[in-house]
Design a protein around this motif. Structure first.
Motif, short mmCIF file in Angstrom:
data_model
loop_
_atom_site.label_atom_id
_atom_site.label_comp_id
_atom_site.label_asym_id
_atom_site.label_seq_id
_atom_site.Cartn_x
_atom_site.Cartn_y
_atom_site.Cartn_z
N ALA A 155 0.83 -1.21 0.00
CA ALA A 155 0.00 0.00 0.00
C ALA A 155 0.86 1.26 0.00
N TRP A 156 1.87 1.28 0.85
CA TRP A 156 2.71 2.48 0.97
C TRP A 156 3.56 2.72 -0.27
N SER A 157 4.05 1.66 -0.88
CA SER A 157 4.90 1.84 -2.06
C SER A 157 4.18 2.58 -3.18
N ALA A 158 2.87 2.43 -3.23
CA ALA A 158 2.07 3.07 -4.29
C ALA A 158 1.44 4.38 -3.83
N ASP A 159 1.77 4.84 -2.62
CA ASP A 159 1.14 6.04 -2.08
C ASP A 159 1.68 7.29 -2.76
N PRO A 160 0.82 8.26 -3.08
CA PRO A 160 1.28 9.48 -3.72
C PRO A 160 2.15 10.37 -2.83
N ASP A 161 2.04 10.19 -1.51
CA ASP A 161 2.88 10.95 -0.60
C ASP A 161 4.29 10.35 -0.61
N PRO A 162 5.31 11.09 -1.03
CA PRO A 162 6.65 10.51 -1.14
C PRO A 162 7.23 10.03 0.18
N VAL A 163 6.85 10.66 1.28
CA VAL A 163 7.35 10.22 2.58
C VAL A 163 6.75 8.86 2.94
N VAL A 164 5.46 8.71 2.70
CA VAL A 164 4.81 7.41 2.93
C VAL A 164 5.38 6.37 1.98
N ALA A 165 5.58 6.75 0.71
CA ALA A 165 6.15 5.82 -0.26
C ALA A 165 7.54 5.37 0.15
N SER A 166 8.30 6.25 0.79
CA SER A 166 9.65 5.88 1.24
C SER A 166 9.60 4.75 2.26
#
Length: 290
Positions: A182-193
């Protein structure tokens, strides 16, 4: 709502109709123990003396537990305030971390407190960075639900809290893989990190099922222009693929050489550069003792 002695007796009388008197009294949040105890003859007559004892003991234990927890939070916050060092805060603030507590002393405090899940949750709720770092150290990682961890990550205002939460809590959670996706695809770059950090963990420890070539494709296409924290996480994943998987090593090094990400990152003497080609080469050399 307070329930007096007469009300308590009335509740107990409902037992004849199959209603659990103890549950109803508790549901009404009876706090006037003196009134309930005054009704003890009626409890005794109804054959419910054991339930009175349970109610009384439970209430007293509940009050004591609440008071202890609240006092502990206050005491911990006071101790953290005493550990505050302006010089440490000044250094940390350069990296976006708004606290001034020496991390060795913070870990010593956590060791003394041991695991306390409820206290950890209360400390997290203070929104204080030092308190949240301590909460991470004394919590029970597997006790958090998936959505709780998602909210906590998005609440993590500082890099240190974010990193510790992912590394010390989420990685130990049964929800780690679901959150990784879920996080890898998140638009928020901090969450994606955070998603990339969990992916790096899998690359190193459980690569089965991962599309390593596909990950390299994404890194090659997106890392160069990614925001700083996401770029750092993607670079770590790139290096880990090159270190752990010989069949992808040449490509990982080539991607690093072409993108030049973190090539000029200041590296203290004796430390390994985060520039992927150097990082990969050095770690492989250590693994093979050459």
């Amino acid at each position: 709502m307070l329930v007096g002695a007469a009300d308590a007796v009335s509740v107990l009388a409902d037992r004849a109709a199959g209603i659990n008197g103890l549950h109803l009294v508790a549901h009404h949040q009876t706090r006037d123990l003196a009134s309930v105890v005054a009704a003890e003859p009626a409890w005794q007559e109804a054959g419910l003396r054991p339930r009175l004892n349970l109610l009384r003991d439970g209430q007293e234990a509940g009050v004591a537990e609440t008071t202890l927890t609240e006092t502990t939070v206050a005491e911990v916050m006071a101790e953290l305030a005493e550990l505050e060092d302006p010089k440490i805060r000044e250094v940390n603030e350069r990296h976006g971390d708004d606290h001034g507590v020496n991390l060795s002393k913070l870990r010593a405090l956590a060791k003394r407190l041991k695991t306390q899940q409820e206290l950890a949750c209360r400390l997290w709720g203070t929104d204080d960075t030092a308190a949240r770092l301590l909460a991470i150290l004394i919590c029970r990682p597997k006790a958090f639900e998936r959505d709780e961890l998602d909210v906590m990550l998005r609440e993590s205002r500082t890099p240190k809290v974010h990193d510790w939460l992912v590394n010390y809590v989420v990685k130990k959670s049964p929800h780690a893989e679901e959150l990784r996706l879920a996080w890898s695809a998140d638009p928020d770059p901090v969450v994606a990190s955070a998603g990339w950090a969990l992916t790096t963990e899998r690359v190193a420890k459980k690569p089965q099922g991962l599309d390593l070539a596909g990950l390299l494709d994404v890194v090659e296409a997106e890392m160069k222009d990614a925001p700083a924290r996401l770029q750092w996480a993607m670079n770590h994943c790139l290096a880990q693929i090159g270190i752990e998987h010989a069949e992808h090593r040449a490509r990982a090094i080539d991607i690093g050489e072409r993108l030049q990400v973190l090539k000029d990152y200041p590296t203290p003497p004796g430390c390994t550069s985060p520039f992927a080609p150097i990082w990969i080469t050095e770690m492989v050399r250590r693994q093979h003792g050459t």
